[in-house]
Design a protein around this motif. Structure first.
Motif, PDB file in Angstrom:
ATOM      1  N   ASN A 193    -135.501-101.135 132.503  1.00  0.00           N
ATOM      2  CA  ASN A 193    -135.123-101.297 133.903  1.00  0.00           C
ATOM      3  C   ASN A 193    -135.387-102.717 134.376  1.00  0.00           C
ATOM      4  O   ASN A 193    -134.557-103.335 135.052  1.00  0.00           O
ATOM      5  CB  ASN A 193    -135.900-100.298 134.763  1.00  0.00           C
ATOM      6  CG  ASN A 193    -135.578-100.428 136.239  1.00  0.00           C
ATOM      7  OD1 ASN A 193    -136.177-101.235 136.930  1.00  0.00           O
ATOM      8  ND2 ASN A 193    -134.638 -99.631 136.712  1.00  0.00           N
ATOM      9  N   ALA A 194    -136.556-103.248 133.992  1.00  0.00           N
ATOM     10  CA  ALA A 194    -136.906-104.617 134.359  1.00  0.00           C
ATOM     11  C   ALA A 194    -135.920-105.610 133.753  1.00  0.00           C
ATOM     12  O   ALA A 194    -135.481-106.569 134.398  1.00  0.00           O
ATOM     13  CB  ALA A 194    -138.323-104.931 133.899  1.00  0.00           C
ATOM     14  N   SER A 195    -135.553-105.367 132.504  1.00  0.00           N
ATOM     15  CA  SER A 195    -134.607-106.234 131.811  1.00  0.00           C
ATOM     16  C   SER A 195    -133.233-106.195 132.478  1.00  0.00           C
ATOM     17  O   SER A 195    -132.613-107.234 132.720  1.00  0.00           O
ATOM     18  CB  SER A 195    -134.499-105.810 130.348  1.00  0.00           C
ATOM     19  OG  SER A 195    -133.582-106.625 129.655  1.00  0.00           O
ATOM     20  N   TYR A 196    -132.776-104.997 132.774  1.00  0.00           N
ATOM     21  CA  TYR A 196    -131.461-104.846 133.390  1.00  0.00           C
ATOM     22  C   TYR A 196    -131.408-105.527 134.759  1.00  0.00           C
ATOM     23  O   TYR A 196    -130.456-106.253 135.071  1.00  0.00           O
ATOM     24  CB  TYR A 196    -131.128-103.365 133.539  1.00  0.00           C
ATOM     25  CG  TYR A 196    -129.873-103.098 134.334  1.00  0.00           C
ATOM     26  CD1 TYR A 196    -128.623-103.378 133.798  1.00  0.00           C
ATOM     27  CD2 TYR A 196    -129.935-102.581 135.629  1.00  0.00           C
ATOM     28  CE1 TYR A 196    -127.460-103.148 134.525  1.00  0.00           C
ATOM     29  CE2 TYR A 196    -128.774-102.360 136.360  1.00  0.00           C
ATOM     30  CZ  TYR A 196    -127.553-102.640 135.799  1.00  0.00           C
ATOM     31  OH  TYR A 196    -126.411-102.415 136.529  1.00  0.00           O
ATOM     32  N   ARG A 197    -132.446-105.315 135.574  1.00  0.00           N
ATOM     33  CA  ARG A 197    -132.464-105.908 136.914  1.00  0.00           C
ATOM     34  C   ARG A 197    -132.549-107.425 136.850  1.00  0.00           C
ATOM     35  O   ARG A 197    -131.927-108.130 137.656  1.00  0.00           O
ATOM     36  CB  ARG A 197    -133.624-105.345 137.726  1.00  0.00           C
ATOM     37  CG  ARG A 197    -133.433-103.887 138.136  1.00  0.00           C
ATOM     38  CD  ARG A 197    -134.505-103.394 139.101  1.00  0.00           C
ATOM     39  NE  ARG A 197    -135.820-103.371 138.476  1.00  0.00           N
ATOM     40  CZ  ARG A 197    -136.849-104.092 138.888  1.00  0.00           C
ATOM     41  NH1 ARG A 197    -136.728-104.903 139.923  1.00  0.00           N
ATOM     42  NH2 ARG A 197    -138.026-104.012 138.268  1.00  0.00           N
ATOM     43  N   SER A 198    -133.319-107.961 135.898  1.00  0.00           N
ATOM     44  CA  SER A 198    -133.440-109.413 135.782  1.00  0.00           C
ATOM     45  C   SER A 198    -132.131-110.036 135.303  1.00  0.00           C
ATOM     46  O   SER A 198    -131.731-111.108 135.777  1.00  0.00           O
ATOM     47  CB  SER A 198    -134.579-109.776 134.838  1.00  0.00           C
ATOM     48  OG  SER A 198    -134.332-109.313 133.531  1.00  0.00           O
TER      49      SER A 198
END
Length: 300
Positions: free
Chosen positions: A61-66
């Motif tokens: 999720n963090a990767s996708y949002r970044s």
């Protein structure tokens, strides 16, 4: 007419390969986005007692949002941001003025430099090797439950996806001739689909700097940082020596890699995605242009 026939056949084969590569690229992008959207639903920070799958979903999720933030960031640009982008383009243009003499100098070293430099430079930023190295870093953080290492892995993977895909599209669209092609530094064939017109920017440099900058940001020691950045200079150096890229290709690639990583790192920090203390800025990157100085300068 016989000498020209093989050239035409090669061009047709190259175009076919280009179409296949572009199709594969589009498929990979869509697959990546779909995969992140389906598993990246975890927004609650994992703890030491959380399952591995819960932690992976949170990091995805963090990767996708970044990545989403980095790709859409130009929409939010203001005057200062456009000025920085203009400075990057202007700086690259200035560096290009020295492309011919620097290319001649580096290519003269082809018979004198150690072969290990070629091997390291070539394999360091190869996509497969890069993926293995990135996944290994993240895997160590996941197994040891070390959030700092996990965040580093997420930063490397996310930055390399955005920087990697975008530089391939840029190289295809720009279509700049490589030094060893013999066509000259101002020869451009946009969307030519051949390797000889695939010079700007340097993909090896983008990936090498992306990984190095992501890792170096986790250390305070100036000498450790310097060592990491020094290792990142070897892939672009080998590409310059082998006539694969002009100096301006490398300079832009390095700057672009730093910009992408910094953009994502700020997002992860500002959104409190990971717990790490705010530290005083130990190194500042600036684009410096002058009569005797052109390039990216890091002030410690």
């Amino acid at each position: 007419m016989q000498p020209t026939t093989p050239q035409i056949l090669v061009l047709k084969q190259s175009n076919s390969g280009f179409k296949n590569t572009l199709s594969l690229l589009i498929f990979c992008v869509l697959s990546t986005v779909f995969s992140y959207q389906t598993i990246a639903q975890q927004r609650t920070k994992p703890t030491d007692s959380s399952s591995v799958w819960t932690t992976v979903k949170y990091d995805a999720n963090a990767s996708y949002r970044s990545m989403k933030h980095a790709v859409t960031n130009p929409i939010r640009w203001k005057g200062k941001d456009f000025a920085k982008f203009g400075g990057l383009i202007a700086g690259t243009a200035l560096v290009s003025l020295s492309d011919n003499p620097t290319s001649d100098f580096f290519r003269q070293q082809q018979n004198t430099h150690p072969k290990i430099l070629d091997d390291y430079g070539f394999y360091y930023a190869k996509p497969v090797n890069f993926l293995i190295a990135s996944a290994s870093i993240y895997g160590v953080g996941l197994i040891t439950k070390n959030e700092k290492i996990r965040k580093t892995g997420v930063l490397i993977i996310s930055s390399s996806v955005v920087a990697g895909y975008s530089q391939i599209l840029a190289r295809t669209a720009v279509g700049r001739a490589r030094p060893k092609s013999g066509f000259g530094k101002y020869a451009f064939e946009p969307f030519a689909g051949t390797q000889e017109y695939f010079s700007f920017p340097s993909g090896h440099t983008v990936l090498a700097v992306t990984m190095a900058h992501s890792i170096a940001k986790q250390f305070d020691n100036v000498w450790v940082k310097s060592g990491i950045y020094a290792l990142a200079t070897l892939p672009p150096l080998s590409r310059l020596i082998n006539g694969e890229h002009w100096l301006s290709d490398v300079a832009f690639g390095a700057a672009y890699g730093i910009i992408v990583v910094d953009c994502m790192d700020r997002f992860l920090f500002n959104t409190d995605t990971y717990d790490y203390k705010k530290k005083d800025k130990k190194i500042t990157w600036n684009f410096t242009f002058g009569a005797d100085q052109i390039g990216v300068v890091g002030t410690f």
